[in-house]
Design a protein around this motif. Structure first.
Motif, PDB file in Angstrom:
ATOM      1  N   GLN A 107       0.829  -1.204   0.000  1.00  0.00           N
ATOM      2  CA  GLN A 107       0.000   0.000   0.000  1.00  0.00           C
ATOM      3  C   GLN A 107       0.870   1.263   0.000  1.00  0.00           C
ATOM      4  N   ALA A 108       1.927   1.250   0.780  1.00  0.00           N
ATOM      5  CA  ALA A 108       2.813   2.413   0.842  1.00  0.00           C
ATOM      6  C   ALA A 108       3.407   2.706  -0.530  1.00  0.00           C
ATOM      7  N   ARG A 109       3.842   1.665  -1.235  1.00  0.00           N
ATOM      8  CA  ARG A 109       4.397   1.841  -2.576  1.00  0.00           C
ATOM      9  C   ARG A 109       3.319   2.325  -3.538  1.00  0.00           C
ATOM     10  N   TRP A 110       2.096   1.791  -3.372  1.00  0.00           N
ATOM     11  CA  TRP A 110       0.972   2.165  -4.237  1.00  0.00           C
ATOM     12  C   TRP A 110       0.657   3.651  -4.079  1.00  0.00           C
ATOM     13  N   PHE A 111       0.532   4.107  -2.825  1.00  0.00           N
ATOM     14  CA  PHE A 111       0.198   5.512  -2.571  1.00  0.00           C
ATOM     15  C   PHE A 111       1.291   6.446  -3.094  1.00  0.00           C
ATOM     16  N   THR A 112       2.547   6.042  -2.939  1.00  0.00           N
ATOM     17  CA  THR A 112       3.652   6.859  -3.442  1.00  0.00           C
ATOM     18  C   THR A 112       3.577   7.001  -4.955  1.00  0.00           C
ATOM     19  N   ALA A 113       3.314   5.891  -5.629  1.00  0.00           N
ATOM     20  CA  ALA A 113       3.235   5.907  -7.094  1.00  0.00           C
ATOM     21  C   ALA A 113       2.050   6.744  -7.576  1.00  0.00           C
ATOM     22  N   VAL A 114       0.891   6.551  -6.957  1.00  0.00           N
ATOM     23  CA  VAL A 114      -0.314   7.278  -7.374  1.00  0.00           C
ATOM     24  C   VAL A 114      -0.162   8.768  -7.106  1.00  0.00           C
ATOM     25  N   GLU A 115       0.426   9.106  -5.978  1.00  0.00           N
ATOM     26  CA  GLU A 115       0.642  10.527  -5.650  1.00  0.00           C
ATOM     27  C   GLU A 115       1.537  11.186  -6.685  1.00  0.00           C
ATOM     28  N   SER A 116       2.543  10.462  -7.142  1.00  0.00           N
ATOM     29  CA  SER A 116       3.468  11.024  -8.131  1.00  0.00           C
ATOM     30  C   SER A 116       2.823  11.184  -9.505  1.00  0.00           C
ATOM     31  N   CYS A 117       1.639  10.602  -9.678  1.00  0.00           N
ATOM     32  CA  CYS A 117       0.956  10.651 -10.977  1.00  0.00           C
ATOM     33  C   CYS A 117      -0.171  11.686 -11.018  1.00  0.00           C
ATOM     34  N   GLN A 118      -0.349  12.447  -9.958  1.00  0.00           N
ATOM     35  CA  GLN A 118      -1.483  13.380  -9.910  1.00  0.00           C
ATOM     36  C   GLN A 118      -1.405  14.462 -10.991  1.00  0.00           C
ATOM     37  N   ASN A 119      -0.200  14.852 -11.362  1.00  0.00           N
ATOM     38  CA  ASN A 119      -0.076  15.876 -12.413  1.00  0.00           C
ATOM     39  C   ASN A 119      -0.617  15.399 -13.762  1.00  0.00           C
ATOM     40  N   ALA A 120      -0.709  14.081 -13.919  1.00  0.00           N
ATOM     41  CA  ALA A 120      -1.226  13.543 -15.179  1.00  0.00           C
ATOM     42  C   ALA A 120      -2.695  13.900 -15.381  1.00  0.00           C
ATOM     43  N   ALA A 121      -3.378  14.293 -14.289  1.00  0.00           N
ATOM     44  CA  ALA A 121      -4.806  14.605 -14.375  1.00  0.00           C
ATOM     45  C   ALA A 121      -5.076  16.017 -14.886  1.00  0.00           C
ATOM     46  N   THR A 122      -4.030  16.820 -15.031  1.00  0.00           N
ATOM     47  CA  THR A 122      -4.213  18.244 -15.352  1.00  0.00           C
ATOM     48  C   THR A 122      -5.014  18.469 -16.627  1.00  0.00           C
ATOM     49  N   GLU A 123      -4.672  17.753 -17.697  1.00  0.00           N
ATOM     50  CA  GLU A 123      -5.368  17.958 -18.966  1.00  0.00           C
ATOM     51  C   GLU A 123      -6.853  17.598 -18.845  1.00  0.00           C
ATOM     52  N   GLY A 124      -7.145  16.531 -18.133  1.00  0.00           N
ATOM     53  CA  GLY A 124      -8.536  16.126 -17.960  1.00  0.00           C
ATOM     54  C   GLY A 124      -9.333  17.144 -17.171  1.00  0.00           C
ATOM     55  N   GLU A 125      -8.685  17.783 -16.184  1.00  0.00           N
ATOM     56  CA  GLU A 125      -9.378  18.762 -15.343  1.00  0.00           C
ATOM     57  C   GLU A 125      -9.840  19.974 -16.142  1.00  0.00           C
ATOM     58  N   LYS A 126      -9.200  20.202 -17.284  1.00  0.00           N
ATOM     59  CA  LYS A 126      -9.611  21.329 -18.129  1.00  0.00           C
ATOM     60  C   LYS A 126     -10.993  21.094 -18.747  1.00  0.00           C
ATOM     61  N   LEU A 127     -11.465  19.847 -18.709  1.00  0.00           N
ATOM     62  CA  LEU A 127     -12.769  19.526 -19.289  1.00  0.00           C
ATOM     63  C   LEU A 127     -13.920  19.794 -18.330  1.00  0.00           C
ATOM     64  N   ARG A 128     -13.611  20.366 -17.167  1.00  0.00           N
ATOM     65  CA  ARG A 128     -14.669  20.646 -16.179  1.00  0.00           C
ATOM     66  C   ARG A 128     -15.711  21.591 -16.746  1.00  0.00           C
ATOM     67  N   VAL A 129     -15.259  22.570 -17.522  1.00  0.00           N
ATOM     68  CA  VAL A 129     -16.167  23.507 -18.190  1.00  0.00           C
ATOM     69  C   VAL A 129     -15.692  23.677 -19.630  1.00  0.00           C
ATOM     70  N   PRO A 130     -16.565  24.109 -20.536  1.00  0.00           N
ATOM     71  CA  PRO A 130     -16.149  24.302 -21.926  1.00  0.00           C
ATOM     72  C   PRO A 130     -15.119  25.418 -22.057  1.00  0.00           C
ATOM     73  N   ASP A 131     -14.352  25.390 -23.135  1.00  0.00           N
ATOM     74  CA  ASP A 131     -13.399  26.460 -23.422  1.00  0.00           C
ATOM     75  C   ASP A 131     -14.131  27.806 -23.459  1.00  0.00           C
ATOM     76  N   GLY A 132     -13.549  28.790 -22.808  1.00  0.00           N
ATOM     77  CA  GLY A 132     -14.122  30.129 -22.822  1.00  0.00           C
ATOM     78  C   GLY A 132     -15.048  30.430 -21.664  1.00  0.00           C
ATOM     79  N   GLN A 133     -15.520  29.391 -20.963  1.00  0.00           N
ATOM     80  CA  GLN A 133     -16.455  29.596 -19.849  1.00  0.00           C
ATOM     81  C   GLN A 133     -15.824  30.430 -18.731  1.00  0.00           C
TER      82      GLN A 133
END
Length: 241
Positions: A76-102
């Motif tokens: 679990q400790a290794r899993w959490f470390t790996a997942v935490e290091s991958c949070q920046n990968a979500a940045t592009e997806g987070e841009k889809l929260r609202v349409p462009d220009g909103q």
């Protein structure tokens, strides 16, 4: 946004030798009425702030454990470390929260409404704070009122499903939330029509000036359901255990 972000985290996690399951989206809070910029002259009047509803919903559901989380503590400790290091990968997806220009339109709208409120009711914040204080509530704006409500509720663990309404402090907290919402409405009610009506011409100009931009954003919102359907068909989600 959820499916794209979570899929990106899962792909990143695989490169680090761990499995991160993409679970179906679950809302974190109930729907709330819009309050542009928390402006006193334009925020809706309401019977509560949605705090009790949010806490009750999250508590009764409980946290959703990721299906990829291993059972062994060392793993679990290794899993959490790996997942935490991958949070920046979500940045592009987070841009889809609202349409462009909103977001740009939203900022400009709030600036416009704020300017109208300042011109028509520059004394509203001072009057509001004084009125709320007379009601026994030390809150100078909507954010402060909301914070007072949140602080009144007892601590609730979301680790496992529970019923927070059974807590002895719950009923008083709910009554306090309704009391603050009632005071908030009463302390702004006499000024709302004047402020909102004063914005009419400026809003018409804003609409006319930004017709094309507003249409693009509206089209973006209309496209969201079909985009989500397409993502659901291409992204394999794993129900939580």
């Amino acid at each position: 946004m959820w499916l794209t972000s979570q899929s990106a985290i899962a792909a990143c996690a695989r490169t680090k030798g761990v499995v991160y399951g993409v679970t179906p989206y679950q809302p974190m809070s109930p729907p709330t009425d819009p309050a542009p910029g928390d402006l006193l002259g334009f925020a809706p009047q309401r019977v509560d702030f949605g705090v009790a509803a949010r806490i009750e919903m999250l508590a009764k559901r409980g946290e959703t454990p990721n299906p990829g989380l291993p059972a062994a503590a060392d793993d679990q400790a290794r899993w959490f470390t790996a997942v935490e290091s991958c949070q920046n990968a979500a940045t592009e997806g987070e841009k889809l929260r609202v349409p462009d220009g909103q977001q740009e339109l939203e900022v400009e709208l709030v600036d416009l409404l704020g300017s109208v409120q300042q011109q028509v009711a520059p004394d509203l914040p001072r009057q509001y704070a004084s009125c709320m204080k007379s009601a026994g509530i030390d809150a100078g704006d909507l954010s402060a009122a909301y914070l007072k409500v949140e602080q009144k509720f007892p601590p609730v663990s979301f680790e496992r499903p529970s019923d927070p309404t059974a807590l002895p402090e719950w009923a008083n907290a709910v009554a306090f939330e309704k009391k603050i919402a009632a005071a908030d409405g009463a302390c702004r009610e006499s000024r709302l029509d004047g402020v909102v009506n004063a914005a009419a011409n400026d809003l018409q100009k804003f609409t006319a000036t930004n017709t094309a931009r507003i249409a693009r954003v509206a089209d973006g919102w209309k496209a969201m359901p079909s985009l989500a359907q397409t993502l659901r068909a291409t992204v394999k989600t794993t129900p939580a255990k």
